[in-house]
Design a protein around this motif. Structure first.
Motif, short mmCIF file in Angstrom:
data_model
loop_
_atom_site.label_atom_id
_atom_site.label_comp_id
_atom_site.label_asym_id
_atom_site.label_seq_id
_atom_site.Cartn_x
_atom_site.Cartn_y
_atom_site.Cartn_z
N TYR A 87 -72.59 19.49 68.89
CA TYR A 87 -72.71 19.96 67.51
C TYR A 87 -73.49 18.91 66.72
O TYR A 87 -73.10 17.76 66.65
CB TYR A 87 -71.32 20.15 66.91
CG TYR A 87 -71.32 20.91 65.60
CD1 TYR A 87 -71.56 22.28 65.57
CD2 TYR A 87 -71.07 20.27 64.39
CE1 TYR A 87 -71.55 23.00 64.39
CE2 TYR A 87 -71.05 20.97 63.19
CZ TYR A 87 -71.29 22.34 63.20
OH TYR A 87 -71.28 23.04 62.02
N ARG A 88 -74.62 19.37 66.17
CA ARG A 88 -75.50 18.44 65.44
C ARG A 88 -76.22 19.21 64.34
O ARG A 88 -76.73 20.31 64.59
CB ARG A 88 -76.51 17.82 66.41
CG ARG A 88 -77.61 17.01 65.76
CD ARG A 88 -78.41 16.18 66.75
NE ARG A 88 -78.85 16.90 67.92
CZ ARG A 88 -79.29 16.33 69.04
NH1 ARG A 88 -79.33 15.01 69.13
NH2 ARG A 88 -79.69 17.05 70.06
N ASN A 90 -75.14 20.80 61.78
CA ASN A 90 -74.47 22.07 61.46
C ASN A 90 -74.81 23.22 62.41
O ASN A 90 -74.69 24.39 62.06
CB ASN A 90 -74.76 22.51 60.01
CG ASN A 90 -74.22 21.51 59.02
OD1 ASN A 90 -73.11 21.00 59.17
ND2 ASN A 90 -75.01 21.19 58.00
N LYS A 91 -75.28 22.88 63.62
CA LYS A 91 -75.58 23.90 64.64
C LYS A 91 -75.00 23.47 65.98
O LYS A 91 -74.96 22.28 66.30
CB LYS A 91 -77.09 24.06 64.79
CG LYS A 91 -77.79 24.62 63.57
CD LYS A 91 -78.22 26.04 63.81
CE LYS A 91 -79.15 26.53 62.70
NZ LYS A 91 -79.40 27.96 62.80
N TRP A 92 -74.61 24.46 66.76
CA TRP A 92 -74.26 24.20 68.15
C TRP A 92 -75.53 24.16 68.98
O TRP A 92 -76.45 24.94 68.75
CB TRP A 92 -73.29 25.27 68.67
CG TRP A 92 -71.93 25.15 68.09
CD1 TRP A 92 -71.38 25.96 67.12
CD2 TRP A 92 -70.94 24.17 68.39
NE1 TRP A 92 -70.12 25.53 66.79
CE2 TRP A 92 -69.81 24.43 67.57
CE3 TRP A 92 -70.88 23.08 69.28
CZ2 TRP A 92 -68.66 23.66 67.61
CZ3 TRP A 92 -69.73 22.32 69.32
CH2 TRP A 92 -68.64 22.60 68.50
N THR A 168 -71.87 15.13 66.40
CA THR A 168 -70.50 14.87 65.95
C THR A 168 -69.44 15.47 66.87
O THR A 168 -68.27 15.10 66.79
CB THR A 168 -70.29 15.43 64.53
OG1 THR A 168 -70.65 16.82 64.51
CG2 THR A 168 -71.17 14.67 63.53
N ASN A 184 -74.35 30.56 65.95
CA ASN A 184 -74.79 29.46 65.07
C ASN A 184 -75.54 28.43 65.91
O ASN A 184 -75.10 27.31 66.10
CB ASN A 184 -73.59 28.83 64.38
CG ASN A 184 -74.00 27.68 63.46
OD1 ASN A 184 -75.10 27.68 62.91
ND2 ASN A 184 -73.14 26.69 63.31
#
Length: 201
Positions: A87-88, A90-92, A168, A184
């Motif tokens: 996850y980086r 705000n996207k997978w 993250t 996403n």
């Protein structure tokens, strides 16, 4: 057929006159590529087909217009057939990164997955596909060519996301969670996952 993404909007190089997505159709020889990229970037177009009667020649001509950044990454399965995601921004995403000098593609793919996820015991099963996207660097578009591999690991330790790369989370996801993550993510990541699913024995 070749597919290049600009902000998740595709430029589809094809020899077919079928237009399944109802995108605008251009003839390669009559197309100013920079204008096309701009229209995709600012949202004037949602995607385009570029018709070619010599696909290999026109694709080669398209590629030489850009500096190519070569990257490699993996779709990693564990023993439960869960898929490893990061996850980086705000996207997978799936772990990947640039090939360093002296590395071959498979070495780079394994190193990047290890670095971004803190995983070990990776084994490459097979090649999946190559994805392409254009991005801006130093006021010029670069063509990123990412080589994807299907990988396996029986690693059972904790995963460590590479925080300095803006990652993250690093976690394995079952099918339902995977389908949610794919809502996403980036268009080329969906292509990678479909390539895996469509070739599962």
């Amino acid at each position: 057929m070749y597919k290049v993404f600009v902000n998740d909007k595709p430029i589809i190089f094809t020899t077919s006159l079928k237009n399944e997505e109802d995108f605008s159709v251009y003839i390669y020889k009559n197309t100013i590529i920079k204008e096309l990229i701009y229209k995709l970037k600012v949202g004037k177009l949602n995607g385009v087909y570029i018709y070619s009667n010599n696909l290999m020649e026109d694709w080669k001509d398209f590629k030489i217009k850009f500096k190519i950044i070569t990257a490699a990454g993996g779709l990693v399965l564990n023993e439960s057939k869960k898929v490893l995601f990061i996850y980086r921004g705000n996207k997978w995403d799936l772990p990947k990164g640039r090939v360093e000098e002296g590395e071959n593609l498979m070495e780079a793919a394994i190193r990047e997955v290890e670095e971004e996820c803190g995983i070990e015991k990776l084994i490459i099963s097979r090649e999946l596909l190559i994805t392409y996207h254009l991005f801006m660097q130093q006021n010029e578009y670069r063509l990123k060519e990412t080589h994807w591999y299907l990988m396996f690991s029986n690693y059972e330790g904790s995963l460590t996301p590479q925080l300095e790369e803006g990652i993250t989370k690093a976690e394995f996801k079952a099918e339902e969670e995977t389908n949610k993550a794919l809502q996403n993510t980036f268009a080329n990541i969906i292509m990678v996952y479909k390539s895996y699913v469509n070739n599962t024995n």
